[in-house]
Motif scaffolding. Sequence first.
Motif, PDB file in Angstrom:
ATOM      1  N   GLU A 525       0.830  -1.207   0.000  1.00  0.00           N
ATOM      2  CA  GLU A 525       0.000   0.000   0.000  1.00  0.00           C
ATOM      3  C   GLU A 525       0.864   1.257   0.000  1.00  0.00           C
ATOM      4  N   HIS A 526       1.986   1.242   0.712  1.00  0.00           N
ATOM      5  CA  HIS A 526       2.907   2.386   0.677  1.00  0.00           C
ATOM      6  C   HIS A 526       3.460   2.581  -0.732  1.00  0.00           C
ATOM      7  N   LEU A 527       3.826   1.490  -1.393  1.00  0.00           N
ATOM      8  CA  LEU A 527       4.354   1.600  -2.753  1.00  0.00           C
ATOM      9  C   LEU A 527       3.270   2.094  -3.716  1.00  0.00           C
ATOM     10  N   ARG A 528       2.033   1.652  -3.499  1.00  0.00           N
ATOM     11  CA  ARG A 528       0.957   2.134  -4.362  1.00  0.00           C
ATOM     12  C   ARG A 528       0.798   3.645  -4.216  1.00  0.00           C
ATOM     13  N   ARG A 529       0.858   4.133  -3.002  1.00  0.00           N
ATOM     14  CA  ARG A 529       0.716   5.579  -2.787  1.00  0.00           C
ATOM     15  C   ARG A 529       1.928   6.335  -3.334  1.00  0.00           C
ATOM     16  N   LEU A 530       3.112   5.726  -3.220  1.00  0.00           N
ATOM     17  CA  LEU A 530       4.300   6.308  -3.830  1.00  0.00           C
ATOM     18  C   LEU A 530       4.093   6.452  -5.337  1.00  0.00           C
ATOM     19  N   GLY A 531       3.551   5.392  -5.955  1.00  0.00           N
ATOM     20  CA  GLY A 531       3.305   5.424  -7.392  1.00  0.00           C
ATOM     21  C   GLY A 531       2.312   6.506  -7.776  1.00  0.00           C
ATOM     22  N   GLU A 532       1.240   6.667  -7.000  1.00  0.00           N
ATOM     23  CA  GLU A 532       0.237   7.685  -7.308  1.00  0.00           C
ATOM     24  C   GLU A 532       0.805   9.094  -7.159  1.00  0.00           C
ATOM     25  N   ALA A 533       1.627   9.305  -6.133  1.00  0.00           N
ATOM     26  CA  ALA A 533       2.266  10.620  -5.961  1.00  0.00           C
ATOM     27  C   ALA A 533       3.212  10.903  -7.118  1.00  0.00           C
ATOM     28  N   SER A 534       3.974   9.882  -7.515  1.00  0.00           N
ATOM     29  CA  SER A 534       4.898  10.036  -8.643  1.00  0.00           C
ATOM     30  C   SER A 534       4.130  10.313  -9.928  1.00  0.00           C
ATOM     31  N   HIS A 535       2.985   9.643 -10.093  1.00  0.00           N
ATOM     32  CA  HIS A 535       2.151   9.838 -11.284  1.00  0.00           C
ATOM     33  C   HIS A 535       1.751  11.314 -11.429  1.00  0.00           C
ATOM     34  N   LEU A 536       1.372  11.933 -10.312  1.00  0.00           N
ATOM     35  CA  LEU A 536       0.995  13.348 -10.342  1.00  0.00           C
ATOM     36  C   LEU A 536       2.183  14.238 -10.700  1.00  0.00           C
ATOM     37  N   LEU A 537       3.350  13.969 -10.099  1.00  0.00           N
ATOM     38  CA  LEU A 537       4.542  14.787 -10.368  1.00  0.00           C
ATOM     39  C   LEU A 537       5.026  14.588 -11.799  1.00  0.00           C
ATOM     40  N   LEU A 538       4.990  13.356 -12.276  1.00  0.00           N
ATOM     41  CA  LEU A 538       5.429  13.075 -13.646  1.00  0.00           C
ATOM     42  C   LEU A 538       4.513  13.757 -14.657  1.00  0.00           C
ATOM     43  N   GLY A 539       3.258  13.918 -14.280  1.00  0.00           N
ATOM     44  CA  GLY A 539       2.312  14.582 -15.164  1.00  0.00           C
ATOM     45  C   GLY A 539       2.647  16.045 -15.403  1.00  0.00           C
ATOM     46  N   THR A 540       3.431  16.622 -14.507  1.00  0.00           N
ATOM     47  CA  THR A 540       3.855  18.018 -14.694  1.00  0.00           C
ATOM     48  C   THR A 540       5.150  18.113 -15.487  1.00  0.00           C
ATOM     49  N   GLY A 541       5.701  16.940 -15.896  1.00  0.00           N
ATOM     50  CA  GLY A 541       6.908  16.928 -16.711  1.00  0.00           C
ATOM     51  C   GLY A 541       8.195  16.750 -15.947  1.00  0.00           C
ATOM     52  N   LEU A 542       8.143  16.525 -14.637  1.00  0.00           N
ATOM     53  CA  LEU A 542       9.339  16.423 -13.808  1.00  0.00           C
ATOM     54  C   LEU A 542      10.035  15.072 -13.961  1.00  0.00           C
ATOM     55  N   ILE A 543      11.305  15.045 -13.571  1.00  0.00           N
ATOM     56  CA  ILE A 543      12.033  13.798 -13.344  1.00  0.00           C
ATOM     57  C   ILE A 543      11.962  13.548 -11.837  1.00  0.00           C
ATOM     58  N   VAL A 544      11.391  12.404 -11.443  1.00  0.00           N
ATOM     59  CA  VAL A 544      11.173  12.104 -10.020  1.00  0.00           C
ATOM     60  C   VAL A 544      12.190  11.057  -9.592  1.00  0.00           C
ATOM     61  N   LEU A 545      12.967  11.375  -8.546  1.00  0.00           N
ATOM     62  CA  LEU A 545      13.956  10.448  -8.005  1.00  0.00           C
ATOM     63  C   LEU A 545      13.438   9.888  -6.684  1.00  0.00           C
ATOM     64  N   VAL A 546      13.482   8.556  -6.564  1.00  0.00           N
ATOM     65  CA  VAL A 546      12.970   7.873  -5.380  1.00  0.00           C
ATOM     66  C   VAL A 546      14.008   6.865  -4.912  1.00  0.00           C
ATOM     67  N   SER A 547      14.193   6.761  -3.602  1.00  0.00           N
ATOM     68  CA  SER A 547      15.042   5.699  -3.040  1.00  0.00           C
ATOM     69  C   SER A 547      14.149   4.775  -2.216  1.00  0.00           C
ATOM     70  N   ALA A 548      14.238   3.460  -2.449  1.00  0.00           N
ATOM     71  CA  ALA A 548      13.406   2.487  -1.748  1.00  0.00           C
ATOM     72  C   ALA A 548      14.205   1.208  -1.529  1.00  0.00           C
ATOM     73  N   LEU A 549      13.847   0.480  -0.504  1.00  0.00           N
ATOM     74  CA  LEU A 549      14.571  -0.720  -0.097  1.00  0.00           C
ATOM     75  C   LEU A 549      14.126  -1.943  -0.890  1.00  0.00           C
ATOM     76  N   ASN A 550      15.093  -2.619  -1.529  1.00  0.00           N
ATOM     77  CA  ASN A 550      14.889  -3.956  -2.105  1.00  0.00           C
ATOM     78  C   ASN A 550      13.607  -4.119  -2.933  1.00  0.00           C
ATOM     79  N   ILE A 551      13.468  -3.299  -3.943  1.00  0.00           N
ATOM     80  CA  ILE A 551      12.332  -3.424  -4.844  1.00  0.00           C
ATOM     81  C   ILE A 551      12.466  -4.720  -5.653  1.00  0.00           C
TER      82      ILE A 551
END
Length: 612
Positions: A525-551
């Motif tokens: 569920e945390h990863l899903r919310r991370l994805g949704e937040a990234s989806h919004l930022l990517l929609g504005t044209g940004l490059i989004v950098l994320v660090s996460a453990l053992n994907i």
Amino acid sequence: MRNRAVSKRFVKMDTCNTTQWDLPLSVVFTGHVDHGKSSVLGRLLAECEDLAPEKLEKLRLYCQRNGKLFEYAFLTDSLRQERAQGITIDCARIPFRLANRAFQLIDAPGHIEFLKNMVTGAANAQAAFLVIDAAEGIQENSRRHGKMLSLLGLKQVVVLVNKMDTVAYDQAVFESIQHTFAPFLAKVGITARAVIPLSAREGDNFISLSSKMPWYHGPCLREVLLGFESPASLAEQALRFPLQDIYKFSADKSQRRLYVGTLQSGELQTGDTLTFYPSRKQATVKSVEHFPQSRTRATAGEAAAITLTPELFLERGEIATHAESVPLSSGTRVEATLFWLSKEPLTQSKSYQLKLGTASVEARVEEICDVRDASTLRGKDCAIVGQNDIAQIRLHFKQTLAFDLDVRFPESQRFVLVDGYRVAGGGLLTDKLSFAPAELDDQLSQRKMKWIGSGISHSERVKRLKQTPTLLLLTGPQRSGRKALAQSVERALFERGQWPTYLGMGSVVYGLGADLSSEEGNRLEHLRRLGEASHLLLGTGLIVLVSALNITDTEKQWLEKIISPARLTTVWMGSSSPTLTADLRLDGKTSDQVQTVLSYLENEKVIPTYGN
């Protein structure tokens, strides 16, 4: 379902020494219809001399006038219809005092048509007597009631084999019932405290052991009643304060916002810091309001209205506890044990209204895992759950719900399912489940239908910002330097004139996921919310950098679906991963990790070659 309280003028009750902390032990009498529950309870009142003499005489005269045999059951079955038909319909609640201990005795109906009333009576009990007719033996409702007591979490259960006088006090009859029913209770999770042979009509084994059954050497009814452990004082348990409503007062120009509810357990006072679930918002109790004047504290069982600082936007159904206290669980998917009462069967994929405490949420039956006949415990077809069946099911809530999985807090663990306007079933929440991958496609399909896009196209943003919106996911084991590298790459991109932003998992867990705990079970569920937040930022044209453990590869596929049509690039740091096929791998031998990442982005046309 109406709960009747037997009039106190018929019951002698020494309340002089009763204090707010002298909490009565609730004891429910259950069992199959006509097995003598009401008679046992009535005889107990008479034998313990807790009954006003005029009450007993009044009933004797009633029986004489109506040509009926005298029945101790009439002491509790006060409705005309109950006396006429000889069955209990409603739950009678009788205050009772024995050896300076306070009890509340509950007479629950045994007829299968009034099973809902029985559940109502037993729902708040801490101990139970299950009555079986010695002549009729174990019946299907005997087993159903046993299972219901288990579902309600009752551990203090005593079996009473009544009407021993009708079988001439036969030891073999008693032992046959004992050796059959005690193992059944054990199968459903109840260890019977005792199995007692008795006769309500003759008063055998109520106050002392009867000479008519010299072969029985166990406790009498009075002894086991006094042996039940009292519930721990509710005020001494952790705070559980479900919000019933929020009121705003402005007529006196104070602009007070009152948060109102009844304390299920614990205490609260001014100055306490409270955490509200599932929102996990925190505030301090500014005042405890009480008519005609405010006071400083409220305790278990009391209705309270409090003010907070700062004032919070909260909704009905949130549950408060002390910030440093035992936390509640919260989530959108649970496993539950259910007893189904409705004539209409419960079916998979159907939605119901789930009510728990003051909360009410839409709940869809995600899966029916197991179905059993409540009286035989034999397995049944899992396609549907029929009336009076027991089932293990999985539910998916439309919104996050706060609840307890700790048996010390049954009020925030027990629930009912409502179908239309009728209570259709109820049970216990037994486990919290993580977000289900199978639900992702449904959610994304719904999002696509409802999404309101920007008037600026993807190509316009690419042209203006001179970059391709990309989620750059840096992952690997603990202490691999993921966060430091992500922030260094963000800085390098920014200095080159690009438009990057860093989104750390801590921001997701304690921001977007503040209503969830940080435990491993909430990872998807945390990863899903991370994805949704990234989806919004990517929609504005940004490059989004994320660090996460053992994907893992599975989680990568999840994120790719969520952020589509933007691209996902994974960078693994450390030795090779057996669970992720990374786009770029950096080990300890890579000399300039920042430049390696930038060069990769150039080659993939995410950013222009530096200097061009």
